[in-house]
Design a protein around this motif. Structure first.
Motif, PDB file in Angstrom:
ATOM      1  N   ALA A 109     -11.469 -12.052  -6.634  1.00 15.54           N
ATOM      2  CA  ALA A 109     -10.718 -10.930  -6.061  1.00 15.54           C
ATOM      3  C   ALA A 109     -10.597 -11.109  -4.550  1.00 15.54           C
ATOM      4  O   ALA A 109      -9.538 -10.828  -3.972  1.00 15.54           O
ATOM      5  CB  ALA A 109     -11.416  -9.613  -6.387  1.00 15.54           C
ATOM      6  N   LEU A 113      -7.263 -11.529  -2.327  1.00 17.78           N
ATOM      7  CA  LEU A 113      -6.970 -10.617  -1.221  1.00 17.78           C
ATOM      8  C   LEU A 113      -6.605 -11.406   0.037  1.00 17.78           C
ATOM      9  O   LEU A 113      -5.615 -11.104   0.707  1.00 17.78           O
ATOM     10  CB  LEU A 113      -8.193  -9.729  -0.954  1.00 17.78           C
ATOM     11  CG  LEU A 113      -8.005  -8.715   0.175  1.00 17.78           C
ATOM     12  CD1 LEU A 113      -7.111  -7.576  -0.298  1.00 17.78           C
ATOM     13  CD2 LEU A 113      -9.344  -8.175   0.644  1.00 17.78           C
TER      14      LEU A 113
ATOM     15  N   SER B 202       5.431   3.247  -7.737  1.00 14.40           N
ATOM     16  CA  SER B 202       4.413   2.473  -7.005  1.00 14.40           C
ATOM     17  C   SER B 202       4.911   1.078  -6.678  1.00 14.40           C
ATOM     18  O   SER B 202       4.748   0.597  -5.552  1.00 14.40           O
ATOM     19  CB  SER B 202       3.133   2.359  -7.818  1.00 14.40           C
ATOM     20  OG  SER B 202       2.612   3.619  -8.046  1.00 14.40           O
ATOM     21  N   SER B 281      -1.710  -3.328  -0.731  1.00 12.84           N
ATOM     22  CA  SER B 281      -2.578  -3.559  -1.894  1.00 12.84           C
ATOM     23  C   SER B 281      -2.907  -2.257  -2.602  1.00 12.84           C
ATOM     24  O   SER B 281      -3.072  -2.245  -3.824  1.00 12.84           O
ATOM     25  CB  SER B 281      -3.834  -4.342  -1.538  1.00 12.84           C
ATOM     26  OG  SER B 281      -4.191  -4.188  -0.214  1.00 12.84           O
ATOM     27  N   LYS B 284       0.101  -1.583  -4.729  1.00 10.92           N
ATOM     28  CA  LYS B 284       0.257  -2.580  -5.771  1.00 10.92           C
ATOM     29  C   LYS B 284      -0.742  -2.325  -6.894  1.00 10.92           C
ATOM     30  O   LYS B 284      -0.400  -2.379  -8.071  1.00 10.92           O
ATOM     31  CB  LYS B 284       0.060  -3.982  -5.194  1.00 10.92           C
ATOM     32  CG  LYS B 284       0.772  -5.032  -6.018  1.00 10.92           C
ATOM     33  CD  LYS B 284       0.519  -6.418  -5.493  1.00 10.92           C
ATOM     34  CE  LYS B 284       0.336  -7.361  -6.628  1.00 10.92           C
ATOM     35  NZ  LYS B 284      -0.981  -7.932  -6.736  1.00 10.92           N
ATOM     36  N   ASN B 285      -1.986  -2.026  -6.509  1.00 11.69           N
ATOM     37  CA  ASN B 285      -2.995  -1.744  -7.532  1.00 11.69           C
ATOM     38  C   ASN B 285      -2.626  -0.528  -8.350  1.00 11.69           C
ATOM     39  O   ASN B 285      -2.808  -0.492  -9.561  1.00 11.69           O
ATOM     40  CB  ASN B 285      -4.365  -1.548  -6.880  1.00 11.69           C
ATOM     41  CG  ASN B 285      -4.901  -2.860  -6.358  1.00 11.69           C
ATOM     42  OD1 ASN B 285      -4.479  -3.919  -6.812  1.00 11.69           O
ATOM     43  ND2 ASN B 285      -5.793  -2.807  -5.388  1.00 11.69           N
ATOM     44  N   LYS B 286      -2.111   0.499  -7.649  1.00 11.21           N
ATOM     45  CA  LYS B 286      -1.654   1.696  -8.364  1.00 11.21           C
ATOM     46  C   LYS B 286      -0.613   1.311  -9.402  1.00 11.21           C
ATOM     47  O   LYS B 286      -0.657   1.748 -10.539  1.00 11.21           O
ATOM     48  CB  LYS B 286      -1.027   2.673  -7.367  1.00 11.21           C
ATOM     49  CG  LYS B 286      -1.886   3.883  -7.085  1.00 11.21           C
ATOM     50  CD  LYS B 286      -1.035   4.865  -6.312  1.00 11.21           C
ATOM     51  CE  LYS B 286      -1.788   6.083  -5.912  1.00 11.21           C
ATOM     52  NZ  LYS B 286      -1.005   6.897  -4.968  1.00 11.21           N
ATOM     53  N   ASP B 288      -0.146  -1.594 -10.811  1.00 11.03           N
ATOM     54  CA  ASP B 288      -0.708  -2.398 -11.890  1.00 11.03           C
ATOM     55  C   ASP B 288      -1.442  -1.530 -12.905  1.00 11.03           C
ATOM     56  O   ASP B 288      -1.348  -1.740 -14.102  1.00 11.03           O
ATOM     57  CB  ASP B 288      -1.672  -3.449 -11.320  1.00 11.03           C
ATOM     58  CG  ASP B 288      -0.911  -4.533 -10.585  1.00 11.03           C
ATOM     59  OD1 ASP B 288       0.330  -4.538 -10.718  1.00 11.03           O
ATOM     60  OD2 ASP B 288      -1.519  -5.342  -9.884  1.00 11.03           O
ATOM     61  N   ASN B 289      -2.206  -0.548 -12.365  1.00 15.49           N
ATOM     62  CA  ASN B 289      -2.940   0.331 -13.277  1.00 15.49           C
ATOM     63  C   ASN B 289      -1.997   1.113 -14.163  1.00 15.49           C
ATOM     64  O   ASN B 289      -2.290   1.408 -15.304  1.00 15.49           O
ATOM     65  CB  ASN B 289      -3.817   1.313 -12.488  1.00 15.49           C
ATOM     66  CG  ASN B 289      -4.940   0.581 -11.790  1.00 15.49           C
ATOM     67  OD1 ASN B 289      -5.274  -0.536 -12.176  1.00 15.49           O
ATOM     68  ND2 ASN B 289      -5.504   1.171 -10.761  1.00 15.49           N
TER      69      ASN B 289
END
Lengths: 287, 290
Positions: A109, A113, B202, B281, B284-286, B288-289
């Motif tokens: 990870a 990043l 998102s 990020s 992006k994570n939001k 992806d989830n």
């Protein structure tokens, strides 16, 4: 029940009008995007083509012929040198991430990043870093090598990402088959997995080449702006994009700067065509 | 078990270490970039005074005045202008590509957008000089080299980023959302704008943030068309100098404190980029989830 019925019957005509407006909007946007691209290409061609002359391709640059030939050679050198650093490191990193690392580990990870952060850093920051680290701290001076090392860092995440995706797309049955025949992990990676992933990796490499060819800000203060072919990689030399910018700032040979724009654009179009071809091949293979 | 005693075992182990070492290089690179920038930029900033540097409105290296507020404001304003153009056209084009575009047109438009992403920034600057700047000069007067010219060119430059990211996000929305909306009697257009687009929010935001990073960090195109006057921006039609332009324009001949001030400008830009990256990020994570 009654109220909702009323709502629906009210909505239908309203919805139709809205639909037309929305449809017109998205079509307009699509057409604008296409038109912008066409206008850019045409502007470059119309302004640049008349200035393309044989003297532009003389072996040596002087103020009379304003040759872009040295810049072309320097661009090739720069592409080769930066790939020499970035391609193996990028591909090996991706091999580690895709084949060795445990999925979801903190280390992976973190690598992801940092490579994402690298992608987001603007080229001028890379340029200043390259100047401080390679040119000053490592005493390389303005040189092709300093420029190539700087650009290698810039294209590293591009190659890494494309390779990782390509490796993930290789079916596990390939690996299992190879293990089943008694091959070790390393042999499997080099003889089976990497060859199968080659088109995807190549697509990433070409994307990287495109970035090197078009780069200016990261090179001005690392590779410098000398308009000749340097004797070796410790010499300063300017690539086509830097050549174009330098001619423009010097203000004496603006016509030749326009001609350089044509050459740059043609190179970029060719690179794009190649990567499209490869992408089509990959898609076909996956189907 | 036999495999572990294989003669190639040593090689296997060595190569695994080599692969891992390569993977560490991007981490090392980020650390080196941070260290070199901050170590070379912060002392200069301290010498000038953080308040005077970040809040000063006069940039006059000959008189030892190093205020970069005009450049910070210019960078932000140019980015906002570019976003207005980029978001409106970009998101709508992404919707067009994902749901409205006929297949034959798609086969032309999609490679076209990839080409737009590949055109070097000097060529964009050249296009700006040839087309956008004269247009502004003829309609609004003045030199034409202006904030507006920079906004338009940057807006075009961030189009491919926003379009590609948004299209991917839109296509990732399950078709059941769209079908459900159709089933409830909504039109094709209404289903897309009221159901699919909000669901892809998102991913679209992530694309926009990536666009912000590109716009604020763009250098060469801006230098060629923005006019580069190091004064507080006061009008859309006046020349402005962004942080990026400031660095490239003066680094060639700067020495001592002047040079440190330019590196410090890069540090400020770098901090902006890091903040933008963190926002990216998160979104992006939001996505992806989702």
């Amino acid at each position: 029940m009654k109220t909702s019925n009323v709502e629906i019957s009210n909505q239908t005509p309203h919805g139709k009008g809205e639909a037309k407006v929305l449809k017109a909007l998205v079509w307009a946007a699509g057409i604008i995007t296409m038109a912008v691209l066409l206008v850019i290409v045409l502007t470059v061609l119309i302004n640049g083509l008349p200035h393309i002359k044989p003297s532009l391709f003389s072996i040596h640059y002087n103020t009379k012929n304003v040759s872009l030939f040295p810049a072309m050679i320097n661009t090739l050198t720069m592409v080769g040198l930066s790939l020499l650093f970035a391609a193996p490191i990028g591909i090996f990193s991706a091999v580690y991430l895709a084949e060795y690392a445990k999925r979801g580990s903190k280390f992976v990870a973190f690598i992801r990043l940092t490579s994402e952060t690298l992608t987001g850093i603007p080229s001028i920051i890379f340029g200043i870093f390259g100047m401080l680290m390679f040119v000053d701290a490592c005493h390389m001076g303005y040189s092709m090598l300093a420029g190539a090392l700087t650009l290698a860092l810039m294209i590293l995440p591009v190659i890494m990402r494309a390779t990782e995706e390509a490796l993930h797309a290789v079916p596990d049955s390939y690996r299992e088959g190879s293990f089943g025949l008694g091959a070790g992990k390393l042999r499997t990676i080099f003889k089976i997995v990497l060859p199968a992933a080659t088109p995807g990796i190549l697509a990433g490499v070409i994307l990287g080449v495109g970035r090197v060819v078009g780069e200016t800000a990261a090179l001005i203060y690392t590779a410098g702006t000398v308009a000749q072919i340097p004797k070796n990689i410790m010499g300063s030399g300017r690539t086509l994009a830097v050549h174009m910018y330098s001619l423009w700032t010097e203000g004496m040979n603006v016509d030749q700067s326009y001609a350089t724009a044509v050459v740059l654009l043609v190179v970029v179009i060719i690179l794009n065509l190649i990567s499209d071809l490869i992408a089509k091949k990959v898609n076909k293979a996956n189907q | 078990m036999k495999q572990s005693k294989h003669p190639g075992q040593g090689k296997e182990k060595t190569m695994q270490v080599v692969f891992a070492a390569c993977a560490c290089i991007s981490i090392i690179a980020i650390f080196l970039i941070c260290i070199f920038l901050f170590a070379n930029g912060l002392p200069g900033m301290a010498k000038i005074g953080f308040g005077k540097f970040l809040g000063g409105t006069v940039w006059r290296p000959a008189n030892n005045l190093y205020g970069i507020l005009p450049m910070i404001v210019a960078s932000i304003e140019v980015t906002i202008g570019a976003l207005i153009i980029g978001i409106v056209i970009g998101v709508l084009t992404a919707i067009f590509l994902a749901f409205f575009c006929p297949k034959k047109l798609y086969a032309v438009l999609k490679p076209g957008i990839n080409l737009l992403a590949g055109i070097p920034s000097v060529v964009y600057g050249f296009f700006g000089l040839m087309v956008v700047v004269p247009m502004i000069r003829n309609t609004a007067g003045g030199a034409g080299l202006s904030m507006l010219a920079a906004c338009i060119i940057l807006g075009i430059m961030i189009l491919p980023t926003i379009i590609t990211m948004s299209e991917t996000a839109l296509r990732a929305v399950p078709t059941s959302y769209y079908e459900g909306s159709l089933g409830l009697g909504a039109t094709h257009e209404r289903s897309i704008f009221r159901v699919v687009v909000p669901a892809a929010k998102s991913g679209i935001f992530a694309g926009i943030i990536l666009g912000v990073g590109r716009a604020i960090g763009e250098t060469m195109a801006v230098i060629m068309i923005a006019g580069n006057q190091a004064v507080m921006p006061h009008s859309l039609f006046a020349g402005v100098r962004t942080m990026t332009a400031n660095i490239v324009l003066e680094m060639g001949y700067a020495t001592d404190l002047h040079r440190q001030a330019l590196i410090a400008t890069a540090v400020v830009l770098f901090v902006f980029i890091l903040i933008i990256n963190i926002c990216f990020s998160i979104f992006k994570n939001k996505g992806d989830n989702h």
